[in-house]
Design a protein around this motif. Structure first.
Motif, mmCIF file in Angstrom:
data_model
loop_
_atom_site.group_PDB
_atom_site.id
_atom_site.type_symbol
_atom_site.label_atom_id
_atom_site.label_comp_id
_atom_site.label_asym_id
_atom_site.label_seq_id
_atom_site.Cartn_x
_atom_site.Cartn_y
_atom_site.Cartn_z
ATOM 1 N N ALA A 169 0.814 -1.214 0.000
ATOM 2 C CA ALA A 169 0.000 0.000 0.000
ATOM 3 C C ALA A 169 0.847 1.263 0.000
ATOM 4 C CB ALA A 169 -0.938 0.001 1.211
ATOM 5 N N ARG A 173 1.002 4.026 -3.082
ATOM 6 C CA ARG A 173 0.615 5.429 -2.869
ATOM 7 C C ARG A 173 1.639 6.381 -3.467
ATOM 8 N NH1 ARG A 173 -1.558 3.374 2.068
ATOM 9 N NH2 ARG A 173 -3.830 3.658 2.070
ATOM 10 N N VAL A 208 -6.203 0.623 -2.896
ATOM 11 C CA VAL A 208 -5.632 1.967 -2.744
ATOM 12 C C VAL A 208 -6.113 2.903 -3.847
ATOM 13 C CG1 VAL A 208 -3.475 3.297 -2.733
ATOM 14 C CG2 VAL A 208 -3.600 1.120 -1.515
ATOM 15 N N GLU A 211 -8.655 5.698 -3.414
ATOM 16 C CA GLU A 211 -8.285 6.982 -2.823
ATOM 17 C C GLU A 211 -7.864 7.985 -3.899
ATOM 18 O OE1 GLU A 211 -5.210 6.307 0.029
ATOM 19 O OE2 GLU A 211 -6.134 4.481 0.797
#
Length: 362
Positions: A169, A173, A208, A211
């Motif tokens: 993760a 990101r 993820v 987001e």
């Protein structure tokens, strides 16, 4: 402003390219009024010989207190014994782990004047500009079990491609954040058709991605990515992948830029954000090139561009970073070349000469 930097020249051509990076740093400091305090330490084979370890505890301690770390290269035939308990590369792995450097950024930019410097057709590589985000502290290089042993039927060895969802993760990101500033397109590279670790990677990446609704996500198998790099590299923009895949693919991608001597890298301990200083280690992607050590013919541009990345990400000096990158571009536009990117009609220069030229254009 004043900044504290740890400099690790390393082995082979490492000290030579670091010397040219130093020239450029001093030129930046003189032009923009900065002071760069350089703490020179040993790493790799040089550290093994002098200190008995590929990187000493004291060096790691000093790195932790610095604003950033600049590294040349490690390794060489002298330390190549496969049975050796300590190898130069152990220093790099130790630094990555101890300094929390989980995100490796490797930009690949093809300068228009170098489209003829590779074996690929100019129309294929013209305009190529993408960045790889490589996970740096997990996977095969760090996973356990990792060992060799003897059995009645012969020798065996095992390495483990181990990842947690948290590790996946955080690196994903980084990829999404960079993609958001570029073309808002992220390609996640895995081997989900075979590997369980890649299936977890793909699952977490999808989670993820929620987001980042403004960034499109594409999954690509690592073998397909290896082909796409050669077939249609302009399709690529921001890619994120695990440690081993990233190591191999970025070396392949270096040939698009004409030479491994053209590609810088940044290993970061956080997610890059505009104007925010993030601790990092910066180095060219090439190795120690022991056959070229002492000949003053190696290309220092990758190391100099690594300095630009350091200025941008760890020191938040965007204008200064741009000045270094522009100086490199101007030197190339004026026809200066080291042996690895030399072509007919250009001016061949030595390592130190290229450093002088670029520093003079900052």
């Amino acid at each position: 402003m004043s900044f504290k930097l740890v400099v690790l020249p390393g082995d082979g051509v490492g000290p030579e390219v670091i010397a040219e990076a130093d020239k450029v740093l001093q030129a930046v400091g003189k032009k923009y009024g900065h002071i760069f305090e350089l703490d020179r330490r040993l790493v790799g084979g040089a550290a093994i010989d002098a200190e008995g370890a590929a990187v000493s505890a004291e060096t790691v301690k000093r790195c932790k207190k610095a604003d950033a770390v600049l590294l040349g290269a490690v390794g060489g035939p002298k330390w190549d014994d496969p049975l050796a308990k300590v190898r130069p590369e152990d220093g790099l792995l130790e630094l990555r782990k101890r300094l929390g450097l989980f995100a490796n950024l490797r930009p690949v930019h093809v300068y228009p004047v170098l489209v003829d410097a590779t074996n690929l057709k100019p129309e294929v590589i013209k305009g190529v500009d993408f960045v790889f985000v490589r996970e740096l502290t997990g996977g095969l290089y760090f996973g356990r079990p990792k060992k060799r042993w003897q059995t009645e039927k012969g020798r065996k060895a095992v390495d483990s491609m181990l990842y947690s969802e948290q590790e996946v993760a955080r690196i994903v990101r980084v990829g999404f954040e960079l993609a958001r500033r570029r073309q808002k397109k992220l390609i996640s590279v895995d081997k989900a058709n075979v590997l369980e670790s890649s299936r977890l990677w793909r699952q977490v990446t999808v989670e993820v991605s929620k987001e980042y609704p403004d960034v499109s996500l594409e999954h690509m198998l690592v073998d397909a990515c290896a082909m796409r790099l050669i077939q249609n590299p302009r399709y690529l923009d921001t890619l994120v992948t695990e440690n081993t895949f990233g190591d191999i693919l970025t070396d392949e991608a270096s040939m698009l830029a004409g030479s491994m001597g053209m590609l810088p890298s940044a290993s970061l301990a956080g997610v890059p954000q505009s104007g925010v200083r993030i601790f990092g280690l910066y180095e060219p992607i090439h190795g120690s090139a022991p056959r070229h050590a002492g000949k003053s013919d190696v290309n220092p541009i990758a190391t100099i561009l690594s300095v630009a990345m350091m200025l941008r990400y760890s020191l938040a000096l965007e204008k200064e970073a741009g000045a270094v990158e522009k100086a490199v571009e101007n030197a190339l536009n004026e026809g200066y070349r080291t042996y690895d990117i030399m072509s007919e009609g250009k001016t061949k220069v030595a390592t130190n000469e290229m450093g002088d030229i670029i520093a003079g254009k900052v």
